[in-house]
Design an enzyme around this catalytic site. Sequence first.
Site, PDB file in Angstrom:
ATOM      1  N   PRO A  10      -8.411  16.465 -37.204  1.00  0.00           N
ATOM      2  CA  PRO A  10      -9.048  15.828 -37.553  1.00  0.00           C
ATOM      3  C   PRO A  10      -9.038  15.733 -39.034  1.00  0.00           C
ATOM      4  O   PRO A  10      -8.476  16.515 -40.111  1.00  0.00           O
ATOM      5  CB  PRO A  10     -10.460  16.649 -37.583  1.00  0.00           C
ATOM      6  N   ARG A  18      -5.958  12.483 -49.102  1.00  0.00           N
ATOM      7  CA  ARG A  18      -7.439  14.107 -48.861  1.00  0.00           C
ATOM      8  C   ARG A  18      -6.828  14.887 -49.711  1.00  0.00           C
ATOM      9  O   ARG A  18      -6.231  15.628 -49.260  1.00  0.00           O
ATOM     10  CB  ARG A  18      -7.076  14.119 -46.830  1.00  0.00           C
ATOM     11  N   TYR A  23      -3.585  19.214 -49.901  1.00  0.00           N
ATOM     12  CA  TYR A  23      -2.558  19.127 -48.917  1.00  0.00           C
ATOM     13  C   TYR A  23      -1.296  18.503 -49.124  1.00  0.00           C
ATOM     14  O   TYR A  23      -0.497  18.109 -48.910  1.00  0.00           O
ATOM     15  CB  TYR A  23      -3.269  18.710 -47.737  1.00  0.00           C
ATOM     16  N   ALA A  76      -9.573  21.757 -38.935  1.00  0.00           N
ATOM     17  CA  ALA A  76     -10.834  22.489 -38.728  1.00  0.00           C
ATOM     18  C   ALA A  76     -10.780  22.663 -36.976  1.00  0.00           C
ATOM     19  O   ALA A  76     -11.639  23.700 -36.915  1.00  0.00           O
ATOM     20  CB  ALA A  76     -12.200  21.901 -38.726  1.00  0.00           C
ATOM     21  N   ASP A  86      -8.373  25.344 -24.273  1.00  0.00           N
ATOM     22  CA  ASP A  86      -7.709  26.082 -22.590  1.00  0.00           C
ATOM     23  C   ASP A  86      -6.288  24.611 -21.938  1.00  0.00           C
ATOM     24  O   ASP A  86      -5.299  24.558 -21.496  1.00  0.00           O
ATOM     25  CB  ASP A  86      -9.170  25.515 -22.221  1.00  0.00           C
ATOM     26  N   GLU A  97       1.397  26.687 -34.034  1.00  0.00           N
ATOM     27  CA  GLU A  97       0.795  26.186 -34.338  1.00  0.00           C
ATOM     28  C   GLU A  97       1.232  25.426 -36.041  1.00  0.00           C
ATOM     29  O   GLU A  97       1.723  26.664 -36.815  1.00  0.00           O
ATOM     30  CB  GLU A  97      -0.715  27.289 -34.511  1.00  0.00           C
ATOM     31  N   SER A 101      -2.056  23.984 -46.145  1.00  0.00           N
ATOM     32  CA  SER A 101      -2.115  25.425 -46.841  1.00  0.00           C
ATOM     33  C   SER A 101      -2.717  26.344 -46.329  1.00  0.00           C
ATOM     34  O   SER A 101      -2.285  27.362 -44.829  1.00  0.00           O
ATOM     35  CB  SER A 101      -4.025  25.021 -47.050  1.00  0.00           C
ATOM     36  N   ARG A 110     -11.854  29.666 -42.712  1.00  0.00           N
ATOM     37  CA  ARG A 110     -10.640  29.322 -42.029  1.00  0.00           C
ATOM     38  C   ARG A 110     -10.023  30.221 -41.351  1.00  0.00           C
ATOM     39  O   ARG A 110      -8.486  30.165 -41.342  1.00  0.00           O
ATOM     40  CB  ARG A 110      -9.871  28.270 -43.212  1.00  0.00           C
TER      41      ARG A 110
END
Length: 144
Positions: A10, A18, A23, A76, A86, A97, A101, A110
């Site tokens: 998202p 943004r 970012y 998020a 899953d 991953e 930021s 976070r």
Amino acid sequence: MSRLLLVNGPNLGILGRREPEIYGTDTLADVEKAVAEEIAVRGWTLTSVQDDSEGALVRAVNDHPDTVGAIVNPGALMMAGWSLRDSLAAYPRPWIEVHISNIYARESFRHDSVLAPLARGVIVGLGTYGYRLAARALLELAES
């Protein structure tokens, strides 16, 4: 030909506009181009998926088990993306991953990722350069 999966969650579709103070100004297209350049040395191609819906990201992961690895910026969804977790648990290749930021220098909500324990590694706080680093790591970790 081998393919690498790039999954962005998202609000990552609006990179570049943004909160650029957090970012940066690179767009998602810039990120995709950078990752594609990194993996081209191995002859890999990139399959990139961005969606604001968790279900679409689950489908993307489930539909691409034949990729050599994945870079995942869940946004998020890192905090409550249990169905994404899953699907990544069932993903048969190494994945990393990435967060643009430094999530540990931000709000405490976070700081915990439900996905990170499953990831081969986690890169945070290096801006969009973190995607390049993840691609380089997967070049070493993945079988082509």
